[in-house]
Design a protein around this motif. Sequence first.
Motif, PDB file in Angstrom:
ATOM      1  N   LEU A 149       6.939   8.799   5.197  1.00 34.07           N
ATOM      2  CA  LEU A 149       5.793   8.104   5.789  1.00 34.07           C
ATOM      3  C   LEU A 149       5.970   6.597   5.701  1.00 34.07           C
ATOM      4  O   LEU A 149       5.687   5.867   6.674  1.00 34.07           O
ATOM      5  CB  LEU A 149       4.515   8.522   5.061  1.00 34.07           C
ATOM      6  N   GLU A 150       6.463   6.112   4.568  1.00 32.54           N
ATOM      7  CA  GLU A 150       6.681   4.681   4.398  1.00 32.54           C
ATOM      8  C   GLU A 150       7.709   4.153   5.393  1.00 32.54           C
ATOM      9  O   GLU A 150       7.500   3.118   6.034  1.00 32.54           O
ATOM     10  CB  GLU A 150       7.132   4.403   2.969  1.00 32.54           C
ATOM     11  N   ARG A 151       8.802   4.860   5.557  1.00 27.24           N
ATOM     12  CA  ARG A 151       9.836   4.411   6.491  1.00 27.24           C
ATOM     13  C   ARG A 151       9.358   4.506   7.935  1.00 27.24           C
ATOM     14  O   ARG A 151       9.717   3.676   8.770  1.00 27.24           O
ATOM     15  CB  ARG A 151      11.095   5.249   6.296  1.00 27.24           C
ATOM     16  N   ILE A 174       0.834  -1.201   0.000  1.00 28.36           N
ATOM     17  CA  ILE A 174       0.000   0.000   0.000  1.00 28.36           C
ATOM     18  C   ILE A 174       0.870   1.254   0.000  1.00 28.36           C
ATOM     19  O   ILE A 174       0.651   2.199  -0.767  1.00 28.36           O
ATOM     20  CB  ILE A 174      -0.948  -0.006   1.215  1.00 28.36           C
ATOM     21  N   LEU A 175       1.878   1.267   0.860  1.00 29.69           N
ATOM     22  CA  LEU A 175       2.745   2.439   0.961  1.00 29.69           C
ATOM     23  C   LEU A 175       3.563   2.643  -0.304  1.00 29.69           C
ATOM     24  O   LEU A 175       3.817   3.776  -0.710  1.00 29.69           O
ATOM     25  CB  LEU A 175       3.661   2.291   2.174  1.00 29.69           C
ATOM     26  N   THR A 176       3.974   1.560  -0.944  1.00 28.59           N
ATOM     27  CA  THR A 176       4.685   1.688  -2.215  1.00 28.59           C
ATOM     28  C   THR A 176       3.783   2.294  -3.280  1.00 28.59           C
ATOM     29  O   THR A 176       4.206   3.162  -4.062  1.00 28.59           O
ATOM     30  CB  THR A 176       5.194   0.315  -2.683  1.00 28.59           C
ATOM     31  N   GLY A 177       2.529   1.848  -3.325  1.00 26.58           N
ATOM     32  CA  GLY A 177       1.579   2.428  -4.280  1.00 26.58           C
ATOM     33  C   GLY A 177       1.358   3.907  -4.044  1.00 26.58           C
ATOM     34  O   GLY A 177       1.290   4.700  -4.997  1.00 26.58           O
ATOM     35  N   ILE A 178       1.246   4.318  -2.775  1.00 20.44           N
ATOM     36  CA  ILE A 178       1.056   5.732  -2.461  1.00 20.44           C
ATOM     37  C   ILE A 178       2.293   6.537  -2.848  1.00 20.44           C
ATOM     38  O   ILE A 178       2.179   7.667  -3.363  1.00 20.44           O
ATOM     39  CB  ILE A 178       0.728   5.899  -0.967  1.00 20.44           C
ATOM     40  N   ARG A 179       3.473   5.977  -2.617  1.00 18.95           N
ATOM     41  CA  ARG A 179       4.705   6.694  -2.989  1.00 18.95           C
ATOM     42  C   ARG A 179       4.789   6.894  -4.495  1.00 18.95           C
ATOM     43  O   ARG A 179       5.188   7.966  -4.966  1.00 18.95           O
ATOM     44  CB  ARG A 179       5.921   5.924  -2.473  1.00 18.95           C
ATOM     45  N   ILE A 180       4.426   5.875  -5.263  1.00 13.11           N
ATOM     46  CA  ILE A 180       4.423   6.022  -6.722  1.00 13.11           C
ATOM     47  C   ILE A 180       3.370   7.033  -7.147  1.00 13.11           C
ATOM     48  O   ILE A 180       3.587   7.864  -8.046  1.00 13.11           O
ATOM     49  CB  ILE A 180       4.172   4.660  -7.384  1.00 13.11           C
ATOM     50  N   ALA A 181       2.203   6.984  -6.502  1.00 12.13           N
ATOM     51  CA  ALA A 181       1.100   7.872  -6.888  1.00 12.13           C
ATOM     52  C   ALA A 181       1.385   9.322  -6.545  1.00 12.13           C
ATOM     53  O   ALA A 181       0.806  10.228  -7.163  1.00 12.13           O
ATOM     54  CB  ALA A 181      -0.186   7.417  -6.204  1.00 12.13           C
ATOM     55  N   SER A 182       2.251   9.589  -5.571  1.00 13.21           N
ATOM     56  CA  SER A 182       2.504  10.974  -5.172  1.00 13.21           C
ATOM     57  C   SER A 182       3.083  11.795  -6.322  1.00 13.21           C
ATOM     58  O   SER A 182       2.652  12.931  -6.557  1.00 13.21           O
ATOM     59  CB  SER A 182       3.451  10.997  -3.972  1.00 13.21           C
ATOM     60  N   SER A 183       4.044  11.240  -7.037  1.00 15.36           N
ATOM     61  CA  SER A 183       4.615  11.957  -8.180  1.00 15.36           C
ATOM     62  C   SER A 183       3.604  12.084  -9.316  1.00 15.36           C
ATOM     63  O   SER A 183       3.528  13.132  -9.973  1.00 15.36           O
ATOM     64  CB  SER A 183       5.876  11.238  -8.668  1.00 15.36           C
ATOM     65  N   LEU A 184       2.822  11.037  -9.546  1.00 13.98           N
ATOM     66  CA  LEU A 184       1.811  11.093 -10.599  1.00 13.98           C
ATOM     67  C   LEU A 184       0.748  12.136 -10.299  1.00 13.98           C
ATOM     68  O   LEU A 184       0.218  12.777 -11.213  1.00 13.98           O
ATOM     69  CB  LEU A 184       1.160   9.715 -10.763  1.00 13.98           C
ATOM     70  N   ALA A 185       0.402  12.321  -9.026  1.00 15.71           N
ATOM     71  CA  ALA A 185      -0.608  13.319  -8.664  1.00 15.71           C
ATOM     72  C   ALA A 185      -0.120  14.721  -9.006  1.00 15.71           C
ATOM     73  O   ALA A 185      -0.883  15.544  -9.540  1.00 15.71           O
ATOM     74  CB  ALA A 185      -0.931  13.207  -7.172  1.00 15.71           C
ATOM     75  N   VAL A 186       1.149  15.015  -8.722  1.00 16.04           N
ATOM     76  CA  VAL A 186       1.694  16.338  -9.031  1.00 16.04           C
ATOM     77  C   VAL A 186       1.747  16.551 -10.546  1.00 16.04           C
ATOM     78  O   VAL A 186       1.351  17.610 -11.055  1.00 16.04           O
ATOM     79  CB  VAL A 186       3.087  16.504  -8.404  1.00 16.04           C
ATOM     80  N   ILE A 187       2.227  15.565 -11.277  1.00 19.73           N
ATOM     81  CA  ILE A 187       2.324  15.689 -12.733  1.00 19.73           C
ATOM     82  C   ILE A 187       0.941  15.878 -13.348  1.00 19.73           C
ATOM     83  O   ILE A 187       0.742  16.736 -14.230  1.00 19.73           O
ATOM     84  CB  ILE A 187       3.015  14.447 -13.319  1.00 19.73           C
ATOM     85  N   SER A 188      -0.036  15.105 -12.880  1.00 23.71           N
ATOM     86  CA  SER A 188      -1.385  15.203 -13.431  1.00 23.71           C
ATOM     87  C   SER A 188      -2.012  16.555 -13.128  1.00 23.71           C
ATOM     88  O   SER A 188      -2.683  17.144 -13.985  1.00 23.71           O
ATOM     89  CB  SER A 188      -2.259  14.080 -12.862  1.00 23.71           C
ATOM     90  N   ALA A 189      -1.805  17.069 -11.923  1.00 24.79           N
ATOM     91  CA  ALA A 189      -2.340  18.391 -11.586  1.00 24.79           C
ATOM     92  C   ALA A 189      -1.705  19.473 -12.458  1.00 24.79           C
ATOM     93  O   ALA A 189      -2.388  20.399 -12.919  1.00 24.79           O
ATOM     94  CB  ALA A 189      -2.095  18.688 -10.103  1.00 24.79           C
TER      95      ALA A 189
END
Length: 283
Positions: free
Chosen positions: A249-251, A184-199
């Motif tokens: 957060l993951e660590r 779950i945390l790995t998915g959120i970490r990957i999604a964090s960069s995608l959220a900024v790029i998409s915005a």
Amino acid sequence: MSAPMSPRTETTLRIVAPLAVGLIVLGVWQFLVSVVGVSDYLLPSPASIVEALIASWDSIVQATIITGTNALIGLVVGSVLGIALAALAARWRAVDRMSAPVVAALAVVPIVALAPVLNSMFGADSQFGRQAIAAIASFVPVFLNTLRGFRQTTPVHRELMRAYAATPGQVLRTLTLPTARPFILTGIRIASSLAVISALVAEYFGGPRGGLGSLISTSAASSAYARAWAYVVASIALGLLFYLATLALERLVLRGRRPAARTPGTRTTAIGTVSTTSTAVPR
């Protein structure tokens, strides 16, 4: 063989090496502009970008807050929906089969084409379209990683929980979620960069004024190339901030998750340490 480096030396190299590479790139960049004579409209010098960054600091901070808010809302909403749907898909095969084509379609949605449509649907003064695009981009990696994590539990673990007469909620809380937590945390970490790029992309293609994406577009259209690059630098900093925050957060969450010491004849599982030593039964 060379002697192994001490932890302090290794940590120092991890910090110094990227800084050294960055300084070399900036030096070559400045040389190309100042000495070779590359035009400003092709590549403004780092010095002019820093000047534009200082001159437009207030507008850059306001735009970064707008873009960061849109990305953060999209990341939170997309992550919550992704985790919830993954839990349902892992629980019921029918939900898994129905959600698979939907997730596959969302994974290939062209943001460039979707952004103008949502901006037109929800009006020129609404940030909802940008937040929705960030949520869609965040949903896919969180869902896929979470679903994979939920499927890591083995049948023997589920049978053991059933033997304990555990309720579905107890199974989810004590077995499934702890096993899936790293995924779950790995998915959120990957999604964090995608959220900024998409915005950023959504802001670039219309919608209300403000935001780094729209200011990059406006500055480039008015030939203010150094200012446009200053907004690009702010976008990079925002993306790094999101990535580092989710990495921290993951660590933090996984800090106490350490593999137990194994002894001969034992096997560590998500529930505990199970003995695997066979014992002869007297006849």
